[in-house]
Design an enzyme around this catalytic site. Structure first.
Site, PDB file in Angstrom:
ATOM      1  CG  HIS A 108      -2.038  -0.988   1.105  1.00  0.00           C
ATOM      2  ND1 HIS A 108      -2.782  -1.385   2.187  1.00  0.00           N
ATOM      3  CD2 HIS A 108      -2.507  -1.705   0.053  1.00  0.00           C
ATOM      4  CE1 HIS A 108      -3.681  -2.289   1.805  1.00  0.00           C
ATOM      5  NE2 HIS A 108      -3.530  -2.503   0.519  1.00  0.00           N
ATOM      6  CG  ASN A 201      -6.509 -10.066  14.924  1.00  0.00           C
ATOM      7  OD1 ASN A 201      -6.762  -9.350  15.893  1.00  0.00           O
ATOM      8  ND2 ASN A 201      -6.734  -9.701  13.673  1.00  0.00           N
TER       9      ASN A 201
HETATM   10  C1  BV8 Z   1      -8.071  -2.170  -5.700  1.00  0.00           C
HETATM   11  C2  BV8 Z   1      -3.200   2.945   2.419  1.00  0.00           C
HETATM   12  C3  BV8 Z   1      -8.439  -2.411  -8.023  1.00  0.00           C
HETATM   13  C4  BV8 Z   1      -3.801   4.230   2.789  1.00  0.00           C
HETATM   14  C5  BV8 Z   1      -5.066   1.399   2.306  1.00  0.00           C
HETATM   15  C6  BV8 Z   1     -15.070   0.306  -4.823  1.00  0.00           C
HETATM   16  C7  BV8 Z   1     -14.203   1.062  -5.605  1.00  0.00           C
HETATM   17  C8  BV8 Z   1     -12.870   0.719  -5.742  1.00  0.00           C
HETATM   18  C9  BV8 Z   1     -12.379  -0.386  -5.059  1.00  0.00           C
HETATM   19  C10 BV8 Z   1     -13.256  -1.090  -4.254  1.00  0.00           C
HETATM   20  C11 BV8 Z   1     -14.586  -0.781  -4.143  1.00  0.00           C
HETATM   21  N1  BV8 Z   1     -15.159  -1.693  -3.315  1.00  0.00           N
HETATM   22  C12 BV8 Z   1     -14.227  -2.572  -2.897  1.00  0.00           C
HETATM   23  C13 BV8 Z   1     -13.075  -2.228  -3.459  1.00  0.00           C
HETATM   24  C14 BV8 Z   1     -11.822  -2.843  -3.257  1.00  0.00           C
HETATM   25  C15 BV8 Z   1     -11.119  -2.016  -2.181  1.00  0.00           C
HETATM   26  C16 BV8 Z   1     -11.568  -2.585  -0.852  1.00  0.00           C
HETATM   27  O1  BV8 Z   1     -11.134  -3.658  -0.493  1.00  0.00           O
HETATM   28  N2  BV8 Z   1     -12.425  -1.838  -0.128  1.00  0.00           N
HETATM   29  C17 BV8 Z   1     -12.913  -2.348   1.141  1.00  0.00           C
HETATM   30  C18 BV8 Z   1     -13.182  -1.170   2.079  1.00  0.00           C
HETATM   31  C19 BV8 Z   1     -14.169  -3.181   0.884  1.00  0.00           C
HETATM   32  N3  BV8 Z   1      -9.697  -2.163  -2.381  1.00  0.00           N
HETATM   33  C20 BV8 Z   1      -9.029  -1.264  -3.111  1.00  0.00           C
HETATM   34  O2  BV8 Z   1      -9.504  -0.242  -3.535  1.00  0.00           O
HETATM   35  C21 BV8 Z   1      -7.600  -1.656  -3.406  1.00  0.00           C
HETATM   36  N4  BV8 Z   1      -7.359  -1.509  -4.803  1.00  0.00           N
HETATM   37  O3  BV8 Z   1      -8.972  -2.939  -5.438  1.00  0.00           O
HETATM   38  O4  BV8 Z   1      -7.685  -1.850  -6.958  1.00  0.00           O
HETATM   39  C22 BV8 Z   1      -7.780  -2.030  -9.269  1.00  0.00           C
HETATM   40  C23 BV8 Z   1      -7.666  -2.981 -10.269  1.00  0.00           C
HETATM   41  C24 BV8 Z   1      -7.054  -2.629 -11.458  1.00  0.00           C
HETATM   42  C25 BV8 Z   1      -6.546  -1.344 -11.622  1.00  0.00           C
HETATM   43  C26 BV8 Z   1      -6.662  -0.399 -10.604  1.00  0.00           C
HETATM   44  C27 BV8 Z   1      -7.281  -0.726  -9.420  1.00  0.00           C
HETATM   45  C28 BV8 Z   1      -6.614  -0.740  -2.698  1.00  0.00           C
HETATM   46  C29 BV8 Z   1      -6.818  -0.833  -1.190  1.00  0.00           C
HETATM   47  C30 BV8 Z   1      -5.709  -0.054  -0.506  1.00  0.00           C
HETATM   48  C31 BV8 Z   1      -6.291   1.136   0.229  1.00  0.00           C
HETATM   49  N5  BV8 Z   1      -5.259   1.725   1.058  1.00  0.00           N
HETATM   50  N6  BV8 Z   1      -4.021   1.870   2.973  1.00  0.00           N
HETATM   51  C32 BV8 Z   1      -3.403   4.625   4.191  1.00  0.00           C
HETATM   52  O5  BV8 Z   1      -2.831   3.835   4.958  1.00  0.00           O
HETATM   53  O6  BV8 Z   1      -3.683   5.797   4.491  1.00  0.00           O
HETATM   54  S1  BV8 Z   1      -6.082   0.255   3.043  1.00  0.00           S
HETATM   55  C33 BV8 Z   1      -6.459   0.451   4.717  1.00  0.00           C
HETATM   56  O7  BV8 Z   1      -6.956  -0.792   5.207  1.00  0.00           O
HETATM   57  C34 BV8 Z   1      -5.364   0.613   5.652  1.00  0.00           C
HETATM   58  O8  BV8 Z   1      -4.472   1.525   5.218  1.00  0.00           O
HETATM   59  C35 BV8 Z   1      -4.786  -0.758   5.865  1.00  0.00           C
HETATM   60  O9  BV8 Z   1      -3.632  -0.847   5.081  1.00  0.00           O
HETATM   61  C36 BV8 Z   1      -5.860  -1.632   5.310  1.00  0.00           C
HETATM   62  C37 BV8 Z   1      -6.195  -2.846   6.085  1.00  0.00           C
HETATM   63  O10 BV8 Z   1      -6.471  -2.498   7.417  1.00  0.00           O
HETATM   64  P1  BV8 Z   1      -5.772  -3.350   8.591  1.00  0.00           P
HETATM   65  O11 BV8 Z   1      -4.316  -3.195   8.431  1.00  0.00           O
HETATM   66  O12 BV8 Z   1      -6.332  -4.712   8.620  1.00  0.00           O
HETATM   67  O13 BV8 Z   1      -6.215  -2.524   9.864  1.00  0.00           O
HETATM   68  P2  BV8 Z   1      -7.596  -2.616  10.650  1.00  0.00           P
HETATM   69  O14 BV8 Z   1      -7.658  -1.448  11.555  1.00  0.00           O
HETATM   70  O15 BV8 Z   1      -8.709  -2.871   9.697  1.00  0.00           O
HETATM   71  O16 BV8 Z   1      -7.458  -3.941  11.535  1.00  0.00           O
HETATM   72  C38 BV8 Z   1      -6.493  -3.971  12.580  1.00  0.00           C
HETATM   73  C39 BV8 Z   1      -6.437  -5.402  13.092  1.00  0.00           C
HETATM   74  O17 BV8 Z   1      -5.407  -5.496  14.066  1.00  0.00           O
HETATM   75  C40 BV8 Z   1      -7.709  -5.874  13.759  1.00  0.00           C
HETATM   76  O18 BV8 Z   1      -8.053  -7.164  13.307  1.00  0.00           O
HETATM   77  C41 BV8 Z   1      -7.343  -5.910  15.268  1.00  0.00           C
HETATM   78  O19 BV8 Z   1      -8.029  -6.939  15.955  1.00  0.00           O
HETATM   79  C42 BV8 Z   1      -5.873  -6.199  15.190  1.00  0.00           C
HETATM   80  N7  BV8 Z   1      -5.103  -5.720  16.348  1.00  0.00           N
HETATM   81  C43 BV8 Z   1      -5.261  -4.561  17.016  1.00  0.00           C
HETATM   82  N8  BV8 Z   1      -4.337  -4.465  17.987  1.00  0.00           N
HETATM   83  C44 BV8 Z   1      -3.573  -5.583  17.919  1.00  0.00           C
HETATM   84  C45 BV8 Z   1      -4.057  -6.387  16.864  1.00  0.00           C
HETATM   85  N9  BV8 Z   1      -3.517  -7.575  16.554  1.00  0.00           N
HETATM   86  C46 BV8 Z   1      -2.461  -7.971  17.280  1.00  0.00           C
HETATM   87  N10 BV8 Z   1      -1.939  -7.257  18.308  1.00  0.00           N
HETATM   88  C47 BV8 Z   1      -2.467  -6.070  18.644  1.00  0.00           C
HETATM   89  N11 BV8 Z   1      -1.937  -5.365  19.675  1.00  0.00           N
END
Ligand code: BV8
Length: 228
Positions: A108, A201
């Site tokens: 990312h 996790n």
């Molecule tokens: C793509 C950078 C296609 C930014 C991020 C409509 C339009 C377009 C695309 C889509 C759409 N609908 C769906 C999509 C696909 C979309 C998507 O998946 N959307 C989701 C919301 C449904 N994906 C995309 O758009 C991707 N690109 O599909 O491109 C394409 C094809 C051809 C040509 C061109 C394009 C791109 C996705 C990347 C977006 N950027 N990050 C930034 O950081 O500012 S994503 C964002 O979520 C975050 O940045 C992070 O990287 C990512 C995942 O989050 P997590 O890391 O899992 O964090 P989260 O808080 O969710 O969870 C934390 C976890 O840690 C929890 O489980 C918790 O229990 C645990 N935890 C907490 N504390 C602890 C722990 N575990 C252990 N120990 C602890 N102490």
């Protein structure tokens, strides 16, 4: 370089105990900022200053946080098994590098890098702007964006990741909610290729059923134990 036998996907949870906010936990990043406004190309086009402020705020925080025992354990694993471990991180912080991980893919993007809007040249943020000014368009436009993959943009090095997933024996996901694709689909790709899949996790909830095994607990405890 040979295909890695172990592929490890990390998410915001691995950096949580370093003091870096996760995205979807209570009071996480997306509870305080509108994803559409600060993490999409449309948001940047609409209000680039707001987006730059968002990333500059997160960039400033990088100076005050350190890698934790989980980052360090993954670096030790790589040192113990040269060429066999690949870390694919969704995180844009530099904590894996600072812990010593080398075979690392920032799918990312990276907080510490910028892209020229005109020529797409990437460079370390603020360190290398002069080098970028060789591009007349850069000079004219003076416009840079964070080298971060926003929603709707293609993550980096997906072909290399796909290749690694089809050849690994073990796939582990650490500290990620599995909310975002294509990262959330890696477990299926690895499983289809015969790898053992494990989730580590704090709370193995949402997507736990897709893994062969789950290990629950804070990353700074369960990751060193897993690696040892
Ligand atoms: C793509 C950078 C296609 C930014 C991020 C409509 C339009 C377009 C695309 C889509 C759409 N609908 C769906 C999509 C696909 C979309 C998507 O998946 N959307 C989701 C919301 C449904 N994906 C995309 O758009 C991707 N690109 O599909 O491109 C394409 C094809 C051809 C040509 C061109 C394009 C791109 C996705 C990347 C977006 N950027 N990050 C930034 O950081 O500012 S994503 C964002 O979520 C975050 O940045 C992070 O990287 C990512 C995942 O989050 P997590 O890391 O899992 O964090 P989260 O808080 O969710 O969870 C934390 C976890 O840690 C929890 O489980 C918790 O229990 C645990 N935890 C907490 N504390 C602890 C722990 N575990 C252990 N120990 C602890 N102490």
């Amino acid at each position: 370089m040979p295909k890695p036998k172990i592929v490890i996907l990390t998410g915001a949870g691995i950096s949580a105990e370093s003091g870096v906010a996760t995205f979807r936990d209570p009071n996480g990043v997306w509870a305080n900022f509108d994803l559409e406004e600060v993490a999409t190309p449309q948001g940047f086009a609409c209000n680039p200053a707001k987006v730059q402020d968002f990333y500059n705020m997160r960039r400033r925080q990088m100076g005050s946080v350190e890698p934790n025992a989980a980052h360090q354990a993954l670096a030790r694993l790589e040192q113990a098994l040269p060429d066999e471990v690949l870390v694919v991180t969704q995180n844009i912080d530099d904590l894996h590098e600072r812990a010593g991980s080398r075979r690392l893919i920032h799918m990312h993007g990276e907080l510490g890098r910028a892209l020229c809007l005109a020529c797409g040249a990437g460079s370390p943020w603020m360190d290398d702007i002069a080098a970028q000014s060789k591009c007349p368009a850069c000079e004219a436009m003076g416009r840079l964006r964070p080298d971060v993959v926003w929603f709707g943009e293609m993550p980096y090095r997906m072909e290399e990741v796909g290749d690694a997933l089809t050849g690994c024996d073990l796939f582990a996901a650490i500290g990620t909610s599995g909310s975002v694709y294509p990262a959330a689909g890696f477990v299926e790709e690895a499983r289809a290729a015969g790898a053992l899949t494990i989730e580590l996790n704090l709370k193995c909830a949402g997507w736990a059923s897709r893994f062969d095994e789950q290990i629950e607990g804070p990353a700074t405890q369960v990751v060193p134990a897993f690696v040892e």
